[in-house]
Design a protein around this motif. Structure first.
Motif, mmCIF file in Angstrom:
data_model
loop_
_atom_site.group_PDB
_atom_site.id
_atom_site.type_symbol
_atom_site.label_atom_id
_atom_site.label_comp_id
_atom_site.label_asym_id
_atom_site.label_seq_id
_atom_site.Cartn_x
_atom_site.Cartn_y
_atom_site.Cartn_z
ATOM 1 N N GLN A 104 0.457 -1.203 -0.130
ATOM 2 C CA GLN A 104 0.086 0.063 0.130
ATOM 3 C C GLN A 104 0.863 1.307 -0.039
ATOM 4 O O GLN A 104 0.447 2.227 0.462
ATOM 5 C CB GLN A 104 -0.961 0.091 1.402
ATOM 6 N N SER A 105 2.084 1.258 -0.361
ATOM 7 C CA SER A 105 2.931 2.227 -0.402
ATOM 8 C C SER A 105 2.457 3.281 -1.482
ATOM 9 O O SER A 105 1.796 2.515 -2.509
ATOM 10 C CB SER A 105 4.372 1.945 -0.749
ATOM 11 N N LEU A 106 2.725 4.577 -1.621
ATOM 12 C CA LEU A 106 1.960 5.446 -2.567
ATOM 13 C C LEU A 106 2.880 5.080 -4.030
ATOM 14 O O LEU A 106 2.214 5.309 -5.008
ATOM 15 C CB LEU A 106 2.706 6.751 -2.244
ATOM 16 N N THR A 107 4.396 4.677 -3.672
ATOM 17 C CA THR A 107 4.649 4.299 -5.012
ATOM 18 C C THR A 107 4.109 3.051 -5.672
ATOM 19 O O THR A 107 4.177 3.005 -7.009
ATOM 20 C CB THR A 107 6.417 3.802 -4.877
ATOM 21 N N ALA A 108 3.751 1.874 -5.018
ATOM 22 C CA ALA A 108 3.120 0.841 -5.568
ATOM 23 C C ALA A 108 1.929 1.276 -6.126
ATOM 24 O O ALA A 108 1.186 0.847 -7.140
ATOM 25 C CB ALA A 108 3.086 -0.227 -4.478
ATOM 26 N N LEU A 109 1.128 2.092 -5.394
ATOM 27 C CA LEU A 109 -0.329 2.451 -5.663
ATOM 28 C C LEU A 109 -0.522 3.301 -7.092
ATOM 29 O O LEU A 109 -1.181 3.162 -7.689
ATOM 30 C CB LEU A 109 -1.051 3.006 -4.813
ATOM 31 N N THR A 110 0.676 4.305 -7.038
ATOM 32 C CA THR A 110 0.884 5.227 -8.354
ATOM 33 C C THR A 110 1.202 4.291 -9.492
ATOM 34 O O THR A 110 0.418 4.352 -10.535
ATOM 35 C CB THR A 110 1.763 6.156 -7.972
ATOM 36 N N GLY A 111 2.030 3.195 -9.373
ATOM 37 C CA GLY A 111 2.209 2.215 -10.235
ATOM 38 C C GLY A 111 1.012 1.509 -10.939
ATOM 39 O O GLY A 111 0.884 1.362 -11.991
ATOM 40 N N GLU A 112 0.151 1.299 -9.908
ATOM 41 C CA GLU A 112 -1.056 0.404 -10.328
ATOM 42 C C GLU A 112 -2.032 1.449 -11.189
ATOM 43 O O GLU A 112 -2.606 0.667 -11.867
ATOM 44 C CB GLU A 112 -1.739 -0.001 -8.996
ATOM 45 N N LEU A 113 -2.223 2.578 -10.916
ATOM 46 C CA LEU A 113 -2.935 3.483 -11.543
ATOM 47 C C LEU A 113 -2.590 3.340 -13.005
ATOM 48 O O LEU A 113 -3.597 3.479 -13.732
ATOM 49 C CB LEU A 113 -2.873 4.898 -11.070
ATOM 50 N N HIS A 114 -1.475 3.130 -13.531
ATOM 51 C CA HIS A 114 -1.064 3.118 -14.954
ATOM 52 C C HIS A 114 -1.737 1.739 -15.641
ATOM 53 O O HIS A 114 -1.879 1.884 -16.768
ATOM 54 C CB HIS A 114 0.363 3.040 -15.128
ATOM 55 N N GLU A 115 -2.194 0.877 -14.801
ATOM 56 C CA GLU A 115 -2.737 -0.312 -15.410
ATOM 57 C C GLU A 115 -4.238 -0.238 -15.365
ATOM 58 O O GLU A 115 -4.674 -1.310 -15.851
ATOM 59 C CB GLU A 115 -2.110 -1.767 -14.773
ATOM 60 N N LEU A 116 -4.891 0.533 -14.781
ATOM 61 C CA LEU A 116 -6.314 0.618 -14.715
ATOM 62 C C LEU A 116 -6.977 1.173 -15.568
ATOM 63 O O LEU A 116 -6.702 2.295 -16.520
ATOM 64 C CB LEU A 116 -6.629 1.311 -13.330
ATOM 65 N N ARG A 117 -8.353 0.862 -16.023
ATOM 66 C CA ARG A 117 -9.117 1.480 -17.109
ATOM 67 C C ARG A 117 -10.487 1.872 -16.682
ATOM 68 O O ARG A 117 -11.016 2.933 -16.981
ATOM 69 C CB ARG A 117 -9.301 0.554 -18.243
ATOM 70 N N ARG A 118 -11.098 1.348 -15.656
ATOM 71 C CA ARG A 118 -12.147 1.632 -14.987
ATOM 72 C C ARG A 118 -12.387 2.505 -13.846
ATOM 73 O O ARG A 118 -11.492 2.528 -12.862
ATOM 74 C CB ARG A 118 -13.013 0.390 -14.396
ATOM 75 N N SER A 119 -13.192 3.454 -13.703
ATOM 76 C CA SER A 119 -13.663 4.279 -12.600
ATOM 77 C C SER A 119 -13.455 3.689 -11.275
ATOM 78 O O SER A 119 -12.899 4.001 -10.275
ATOM 79 C CB SER A 119 -14.553 5.445 -12.906
ATOM 80 N N ALA A 120 -14.282 2.532 -11.308
ATOM 81 C CA ALA A 120 -14.360 1.809 -9.979
ATOM 82 C C ALA A 120 -13.083 1.273 -9.368
ATOM 83 O O ALA A 120 -12.908 1.344 -8.396
ATOM 84 C CB ALA A 120 -15.433 0.694 -10.031
ATOM 85 N N ALA A 183 -13.828 12.610 -3.921
ATOM 86 C CA ALA A 183 -13.369 12.103 -5.132
ATOM 87 C C ALA A 183 -13.641 10.502 -5.245
ATOM 88 O O ALA A 183 -14.167 10.104 -6.368
ATOM 89 C CB ALA A 183 -11.893 12.483 -5.617
ATOM 90 N N GLN A 184 -13.346 9.977 -4.118
ATOM 91 C CA GLN A 184 -13.541 8.439 -4.138
ATOM 92 C C GLN A 184 -14.852 7.860 -4.406
ATOM 93 O O GLN A 184 -15.038 6.954 -5.235
ATOM 94 C CB GLN A 184 -12.783 7.698 -2.816
ATOM 95 N N LEU A 185 -15.583 8.664 -3.856
ATOM 96 C CA LEU A 185 -17.355 8.288 -3.673
ATOM 97 C C LEU A 185 -17.707 8.589 -5.097
ATOM 98 O O LEU A 185 -18.419 7.761 -5.560
ATOM 99 C CB LEU A 185 -17.843 9.142 -2.690
ATOM 100 N N ASP A 186 -17.326 9.530 -5.786
ATOM 101 C CA ASP A 186 -17.734 10.005 -7.240
ATOM 102 C C ASP A 186 -17.319 8.873 -8.153
ATOM 103 O O ASP A 186 -17.978 8.793 -8.860
ATOM 104 C CB ASP A 186 -17.210 11.536 -7.651
ATOM 105 N N LEU A 187 -16.008 8.573 -8.244
ATOM 106 C CA LEU A 187 -15.252 7.576 -8.900
ATOM 107 C C LEU A 187 -15.982 6.269 -8.663
ATOM 108 O O LEU A 187 -16.153 5.393 -9.713
ATOM 109 C CB LEU A 187 -13.726 7.403 -8.798
ATOM 110 N N SER A 188 -16.390 5.829 -7.601
ATOM 111 C CA SER A 188 -16.957 4.506 -7.398
ATOM 112 C C SER A 188 -18.428 4.507 -7.969
ATOM 113 O O SER A 188 -18.896 3.469 -8.401
ATOM 114 C CB SER A 188 -17.174 4.429 -5.819
ATOM 115 N N VAL A 189 -18.960 5.549 -8.519
ATOM 116 C CA VAL A 189 -20.563 5.572 -8.958
ATOM 117 C C VAL A 189 -20.447 5.654 -10.561
ATOM 118 O O VAL A 189 -21.286 5.690 -11.066
ATOM 119 C CB VAL A 189 -21.300 6.445 -8.330
ATOM 120 N N MET A 190 -19.079 6.077 -10.960
ATOM 121 C CA MET A 190 -19.139 6.647 -12.360
ATOM 122 C C MET A 190 -19.011 5.364 -13.151
ATOM 123 O O MET A 190 -18.155 4.509 -12.909
ATOM 124 C CB MET A 190 -18.040 7.477 -12.646
#
Length: 256
Positions: A104-120, A183-190
């Motif tokens: 759950q380090s910010l470095t690991a989570l930032t890297g994970e963002l690069h692989e995601l496509r869905r808002s949820a 922002a997290q709540l908004d993304l979860s319903v988009m």
């Protein structure tokens, strides 16, 4: 720990002695590099150890720097990943120590963002950052509060001013957490999904960052000359500041 075949150097963690290094033989180059990075040979234990009290981050940097030097020389290095785990944060009596969550380090989570496509899915990453027990926002707020307490322990005007400044920063971090939760709540319903032809996230330019005003010069000067347990009492005092002209009105202090 599964080691590669015949490593020249192996780094690991001893429960009582901290980070240790073992070498395959007594080649001078191995000894020279380890000593360069502050490891010292223990005759009794036949391993190299860092000095007692070496901070965790310093130990990790020493292992990383020595490993790079060994690899540049064509040597095989084995490293136990447990070296990366920081020690538990001290807690008051009766309070359960927090469990380290390396993934759950910010470095690991930032890297994970690069692989995601869905808002949820992005909302799920933000949820980890906002986690009450292991989230980065809460960790940052606790770190700043602890730094503020350290400054206040100096018991000097500069220390108290810096402590108050840091507690204000911690308040802003808590406010930031609230905004991220929105922002997290908004993304979860988009229902939105990144288009297949969208450019890679790494190619999207980031917005310019707002430059936050630094701590006042007065606070820095006071902290620099204030007495502390580490500061010899016979050091010369800072020269007095020149008196300000009474004709010029003082500029208002910038606040955050």
């Amino acid at each position: 720990m599964n080691l590669p075949d015949n490593p020249d150097v192996a780094f690991g963690v001893h429960p009582d002695l901290g980070v240790a290094a073992a070498v395959v033989d007594d080649r001078p180059h191995l000894d020279k590099v380890l000593r360069k990075h502050h490891f010292r040979y223990s005759q009794d234990r036949d391993v190299y150890l860092l000095p007692d009290g070496t901070p965790h981050n310093t130990a990790v940097r020493a292992v990383a720097a020595a490993t790079r030097e060994f690899q540049d020389a064509g040597l095989c290095v084995a490293t136990n990943p447990r070296i990366m785990l920081p020690p538990p944060i001290p807690t008051p009596d009766g309070v359960t120590a927090r469990t380290t969550q390396p993934e759950q380090s910010l470095t690991a989570l930032t890297g994970e963002l690069h692989e995601l496509r869905r808002s949820a899915d992005v909302a799920g990453v933000l949820e980890q950052i906002l986690d009450e027990h292991h989230g980065a926002v809460g960790d940052l707020e606790e770190f700043i509060d602890t730094a503020a307490a350290w400054c206040e322990r100096l018991d000097t005007p500069g220390g108290r001013e810096l402590g108050q400044h840091l507690r204000t920063v911690a308040h802003h971090v808590a406010f930031l957490g609230d905004r991220l939760a929105d922002a997290q709540l908004d993304l979860s319903v988009m229902p939105d999904v990144t288009p297949q032809d969208a450019p890679p996230l790494a190619d999207v330019p980031l917005p310019k960052r707002y430059e936050v005003p630094s701590v006042t010069h007065t606070a820095r000067a006071r902290a620099a000359v204030a007495s502390s347990p580490k500061r010899p009492a016979d050091l010369p005092a800072a020269p007095e500041e020149a008196p300000h002209s009474t004709a010029a009105s003082p500029s208002p202090r910038r606040t955050r």
